[in-house]
Design a protein around this motif. Structure first.
Motif, PDB file in Angstrom:
ATOM      1  N   GLU A 260      10.971   6.451  -7.661  1.00 31.19           N
ATOM      2  CA  GLU A 260      10.486   5.071  -7.622  1.00 31.19           C
ATOM      3  C   GLU A 260      11.542   4.087  -7.129  1.00 31.19           C
ATOM      4  OE1 GLU A 260       8.110   3.664 -10.846  1.00 31.19           O
ATOM      5  OE2 GLU A 260       7.096   5.598 -11.046  1.00 31.19           O
ATOM      6  N   SER A 261      12.808   4.337  -7.425  1.00 25.79           N
ATOM      7  CA  SER A 261      13.835   3.378  -7.014  1.00 25.79           C
ATOM      8  C   SER A 261      14.352   3.619  -5.596  1.00 25.79           C
ATOM      9  CB  SER A 261      15.012   3.411  -8.000  1.00 25.79           C
ATOM     10  OG  SER A 261      15.677   4.661  -7.921  1.00 25.79           O
ATOM     11  N   ASP A 262      14.392   4.874  -5.154  1.00 24.12           N
ATOM     12  CA  ASP A 262      15.006   5.175  -3.860  1.00 24.12           C
ATOM     13  C   ASP A 262      14.014   5.681  -2.808  1.00 24.12           C
ATOM     14  OD1 ASP A 262      17.500   5.438  -2.292  1.00 24.12           O
ATOM     15  OD2 ASP A 262      16.900   7.542  -2.255  1.00 24.12           O
ATOM     16  N   ILE A 263      13.197   6.648  -3.184  1.00 23.51           N
ATOM     17  CA  ILE A 263      12.308   7.281  -2.209  1.00 23.51           C
ATOM     18  C   ILE A 263      11.090   6.413  -1.891  1.00 23.51           C
ATOM     19  CG2 ILE A 263      10.867   9.306  -1.727  1.00 23.51           C
ATOM     20  CD1 ILE A 263      13.886   9.840  -1.739  1.00 23.51           C
ATOM     21  N   LEU A 264      10.432   5.908  -2.923  1.00 23.08           N
ATOM     22  CA  LEU A 264       9.195   5.159  -2.706  1.00 23.08           C
ATOM     23  C   LEU A 264       9.356   3.966  -1.755  1.00 23.08           C
ATOM     24  CD1 LEU A 264       6.201   5.073  -3.338  1.00 23.08           C
ATOM     25  CD2 LEU A 264       6.745   3.653  -5.328  1.00 23.08           C
ATOM     26  N   PRO A 265      10.391   3.134  -1.910  1.00 25.38           N
ATOM     27  CA  PRO A 265      10.531   2.018  -0.957  1.00 25.38           C
ATOM     28  C   PRO A 265      10.663   2.496   0.499  1.00 25.38           C
ATOM     29  CG  PRO A 265      11.949   1.664  -2.850  1.00 25.38           C
ATOM     30  CD  PRO A 265      11.404   3.062  -2.965  1.00 25.38           C
ATOM     31  N   ARG A 266      11.420   3.564   0.704  1.00 26.74           N
ATOM     32  CA  ARG A 266      11.575   4.087   2.071  1.00 26.74           C
ATOM     33  C   ARG A 266      10.284   4.718   2.574  1.00 26.74           C
ATOM     34  NH1 ARG A 266      15.415   8.085   2.786  1.00 26.74           N
ATOM     35  NH2 ARG A 266      15.350   8.683   0.613  1.00 26.74           N
ATOM     36  N   LEU A 267       9.553   5.386   1.663  1.00 28.96           N
ATOM     37  CA  LEU A 267       8.273   5.990   2.042  1.00 28.96           C
ATOM     38  C   LEU A 267       7.265   4.916   2.428  1.00 28.96           C
ATOM     39  CD1 LEU A 267       6.435   8.440   2.367  1.00 28.96           C
ATOM     40  CD2 LEU A 267       5.947   8.287  -0.091  1.00 28.96           C
ATOM     41  N   TRP A 268       7.182   3.850   1.639  1.00 25.49           N
ATOM     42  CA  TRP A 268       6.267   2.754   1.962  1.00 25.49           C
ATOM     43  C   TRP A 268       6.619   2.154   3.331  1.00 25.49           C
ATOM     44  CZ3 TRP A 268       3.059   4.665  -0.746  1.00 25.49           C
ATOM     45  CH2 TRP A 268       2.560   4.278  -1.968  1.00 25.49           C
ATOM     46  N   GLU A 269       7.916   1.970   3.570  1.00 25.65           N
ATOM     47  CA  GLU A 269       8.341   1.419   4.869  1.00 25.65           C
ATOM     48  C   GLU A 269       7.965   2.369   6.005  1.00 25.65           C
ATOM     49  OE1 GLU A 269      12.405   0.151   7.245  1.00 25.65           O
ATOM     50  OE2 GLU A 269      12.491   0.434   5.081  1.00 25.65           O
ATOM     51  N   PHE A 270       8.211   3.655   5.812  1.00 25.69           N
ATOM     52  CA  PHE A 270       7.885   4.657   6.823  1.00 25.69           C
ATOM     53  C   PHE A 270       6.389   4.642   7.139  1.00 25.69           C
ATOM     54  CE2 PHE A 270       6.445   8.999   7.780  1.00 25.69           C
ATOM     55  CZ  PHE A 270       7.175   9.255   8.934  1.00 25.69           C
ATOM     56  N   LEU A 271       5.550   4.522   6.103  1.00 30.12           N
ATOM     57  CA  LEU A 271       4.096   4.549   6.278  1.00 30.12           C
ATOM     58  C   LEU A 271       3.523   3.193   6.700  1.00 30.12           C
ATOM     59  CD1 LEU A 271       3.110   6.677   3.159  1.00 30.12           C
ATOM     60  CD2 LEU A 271       3.150   7.420   5.556  1.00 30.12           C
ATOM     61  N   GLY A 272       4.348   2.148   6.610  1.00 31.67           N
ATOM     62  CA  GLY A 272       3.860   0.817   6.949  1.00 31.67           C
ATOM     63  C   GLY A 272       2.968   0.243   5.863  1.00 31.67           C
ATOM     64  N   VAL A 273       3.222   0.636   4.616  1.00 32.87           N
ATOM     65  CA  VAL A 273       2.421   0.178   3.478  1.00 32.87           C
ATOM     66  C   VAL A 273       3.124  -0.996   2.816  1.00 32.87           C
ATOM     67  CG1 VAL A 273       1.554   0.841   1.184  1.00 32.87           C
ATOM     68  CG2 VAL A 273       1.466   2.474   3.081  1.00 32.87           C
ATOM     69  N   ASP A 274       2.355  -1.988   2.424  1.00 32.01           N
ATOM     70  CA  ASP A 274       2.890  -3.139   1.707  1.00 32.01           C
ATOM     71  C   ASP A 274       3.556  -2.637   0.419  1.00 32.01           C
ATOM     72  OD1 ASP A 274       3.383  -5.439   0.266  1.00 32.01           O
ATOM     73  OD2 ASP A 274       1.342  -6.214   0.430  1.00 32.01           O
ATOM     74  N   SER A 275       4.818  -2.960   0.235  1.00 32.01           N
ATOM     75  CA  SER A 275       5.568  -2.439  -0.919  1.00 32.01           C
ATOM     76  C   SER A 275       5.084  -2.999  -2.249  1.00 32.01           C
ATOM     77  CB  SER A 275       7.061  -2.696  -0.758  1.00 32.01           C
ATOM     78  OG  SER A 275       7.294  -4.085  -0.698  1.00 32.01           O
ATOM     79  N   SER A 276       4.244  -4.022  -2.206  1.00 37.15           N
ATOM     80  CA  SER A 276       3.709  -4.554  -3.465  1.00 37.15           C
ATOM     81  C   SER A 276       2.545  -3.707  -3.985  1.00 37.15           C
ATOM     82  CB  SER A 276       3.258  -6.009  -3.291  1.00 37.15           C
ATOM     83  OG  SER A 276       2.145  -6.058  -2.408  1.00 37.15           O
ATOM     84  N   VAL A 277       2.084  -2.753  -3.174  1.00 40.88           N
ATOM     85  CA  VAL A 277       1.004  -1.870  -3.611  1.00 40.88           C
ATOM     86  C   VAL A 277       1.548  -0.970  -4.723  1.00 40.88           C
ATOM     87  CG1 VAL A 277      -0.490   0.050  -2.914  1.00 40.88           C
ATOM     88  CG2 VAL A 277      -0.114  -1.868  -1.354  1.00 40.88           C
ATOM     89  N   PRO A 278       0.900  -0.959  -5.883  1.00 48.05           N
ATOM     90  CA  PRO A 278       1.428  -0.125  -6.973  1.00 48.05           C
ATOM     91  C   PRO A 278       1.206   1.364  -6.698  1.00 48.05           C
ATOM     92  CG  PRO A 278      -0.635  -1.145  -7.625  1.00 48.05           C
ATOM     93  CD  PRO A 278      -0.286  -1.702  -6.267  1.00 48.05           C
ATOM     94  N   LEU A 279       2.144   2.149  -7.181  1.00 52.28           N
ATOM     95  CA  LEU A 279       2.039   3.600  -7.056  1.00 52.28           C
ATOM     96  C   LEU A 279       1.020   4.108  -8.059  1.00 52.28           C
ATOM     97  CD1 LEU A 279       3.091   6.352  -6.017  1.00 52.28           C
ATOM     98  CD2 LEU A 279       4.780   6.252  -7.854  1.00 52.28           C
ATOM     99  N   ARG A 280       0.080   4.904  -7.592  1.00 60.32           N
ATOM    100  CA  ARG A 280      -0.883   5.542  -8.502  1.00 60.32           C
ATOM    101  C   ARG A 280      -0.632   7.045  -8.462  1.00 60.32           C
ATOM    102  NH1 ARG A 280      -6.733   3.455  -7.048  1.00 60.32           N
ATOM    103  NH2 ARG A 280      -6.277   4.967  -5.445  1.00 60.32           N
ATOM    104  N   ARG A 281      -0.329   7.587  -9.603  1.00 57.41           N
ATOM    105  CA  ARG A 281      -0.035   9.010  -9.690  1.00 57.41           C
ATOM    106  C   ARG A 281      -1.329   9.826  -9.724  1.00 57.41           C
ATOM    107  NH1 ARG A 281       5.139   9.541  -9.999  1.00 57.41           N
ATOM    108  NH2 ARG A 281       6.396   7.953 -10.965  1.00 57.41           N
TER     109      ARG A 281
END
Length: 106
Positions: free
Chosen positions: A71-92
């Protein structure tokens, strides 16, 4: 993938058949390392784009299971890579499927 390949080589069966219960595989470390190197290089070369700077997001299993690091390191980079708004909450996922039975006698 390597174990599946070895099973298929030994039995002549792949995916659609059950393997014999007592099937034992001999794994040569040097052969396995060659397979891993070839598999990794083939995969990376096949999915490398000559146009895009980065068209594949690389992540390890260890990075996926460490929730804090993910959540702290991978998710922000993944959202950027996918072009997803980083404010979108992660749903497991509610349910996951294991690739293979960990109790299976290889």
């Amino acid at each position: 993938v390597f174990v599946s390949m070895k099973r298929a080589d030994m039995t002549g069966m792949y995916l659609t058949h059950e393997y014999p219960k007592g099937l034992k595989l001999r794994i040569d470390p040097a052969e396995f390392q060659r397979f891993v190197n070839n598999y990794r290089n083939t995969f990376r070369n096949k999915y490398r784009s000559p146009i895009a700077k980065m068209d594949t997001f690389w992540i390890t299993y260890e990075q996926l299971i460490d929730e804090d690091y993910f959540e702290s390191d991978i998710l922000p980079r993944l959202w950027e890579f996918l072009g997803v708004d980083s404010s979108v909450p992660l749903r497991r996922l509610r349910e996951t499927v294991r690739q293979s039975n960990p109790e299976e006698d290889l």
